[in-house]
Design a protein around this motif. Sequence first.
Motif, short mmCIF file in Angstrom:
data_model
loop_
_atom_site.label_atom_id
_atom_site.label_comp_id
_atom_site.label_asym_id
_atom_site.label_seq_id
_atom_site.Cartn_x
_atom_site.Cartn_y
_atom_site.Cartn_z
N SER A 1 -6.37 9.34 -3.24
CA SER A 1 -6.00 7.92 -3.17
C SER A 1 -4.67 7.74 -2.45
N ASN B 1 0.39 6.35 -7.21
CA ASN B 1 -0.99 6.69 -7.55
C ASN B 1 -1.07 8.17 -7.90
N SER C 1 2.39 1.68 -3.38
CA SER C 1 1.35 2.07 -4.34
C SER C 1 0.97 3.53 -4.19
N ILE D 1 -10.16 0.95 -3.94
CA ILE D 1 -9.22 0.59 -2.86
C ILE D 1 -10.01 0.07 -1.66
N LEU E 1 0.83 -1.20 0.00
CA LEU E 1 0.00 0.00 0.00
C LEU E 1 0.87 1.25 0.00
N THR F 1 -10.35 5.70 -4.85
CA THR F 1 -10.60 5.40 -3.43
C THR F 1 -11.67 4.33 -3.22
N GLU G 1 -11.35 -3.47 -2.32
CA GLU G 1 -10.31 -4.50 -2.24
C GLU G 1 -9.91 -4.77 -0.79
N LEU H 1 -4.19 5.43 0.75
CA LEU H 1 -3.23 4.33 0.72
C LEU H 1 -2.20 4.46 1.85
N PHE I 1 -3.17 -1.36 -6.55
CA PHE I 1 -3.66 -0.21 -5.81
C PHE I 1 -3.24 1.12 -6.45
#
Length: 154
Positions: free
Chosen positions: A38, A33, A29, A99, A26, A96, A102, A42, A91
């Motif tokens: 986001s 991103n 990622s 994310i 995360l 958002t 998931e 993350l 990710f």
Amino acid sequence: MAMIPETMHDILDVTRQLHRELGQHLSQSADDNASERSQMLLNYLAEHEERLARTLETFQKKSDLGSLDTWFYEYTDRHRVIHLDPAETPFANMDTSEIEQEMGQFHDQLIDLYTHLHERAENETAKEVLAQLLELETTKAKLLSFESGRSQEF
């Protein structure tokens, strides 16, 4: 994860490592991103997963050692502990809501695992440990969902 967990101790090792690896993924990622929102989510989730991994480590150290030797091989030899590999989840390319979805699925799998093992535990000590793990994971998943939803307000 290549290891097939056979005991409660193994299951805690695997789930702790999954939370740690998810947190690292995360965090990586977030750097890739494009969306600032986001990225913030993350990074928050990465911190949350690392805290959860540390909590499981502490839990494991303080648990009754006998209960951690409880065997669950009949379940884990036929079922994967987790079906989603966090490292394979893109990710960095998600918004958002994707994310959050998931992450919800990931935590739901752990809740399902702990529930399943709790229902089949043969001794009270193992049942108690699994009940505590189930409560921990459920509470953290609810908090995560609530906090993620709040981030949408900003």
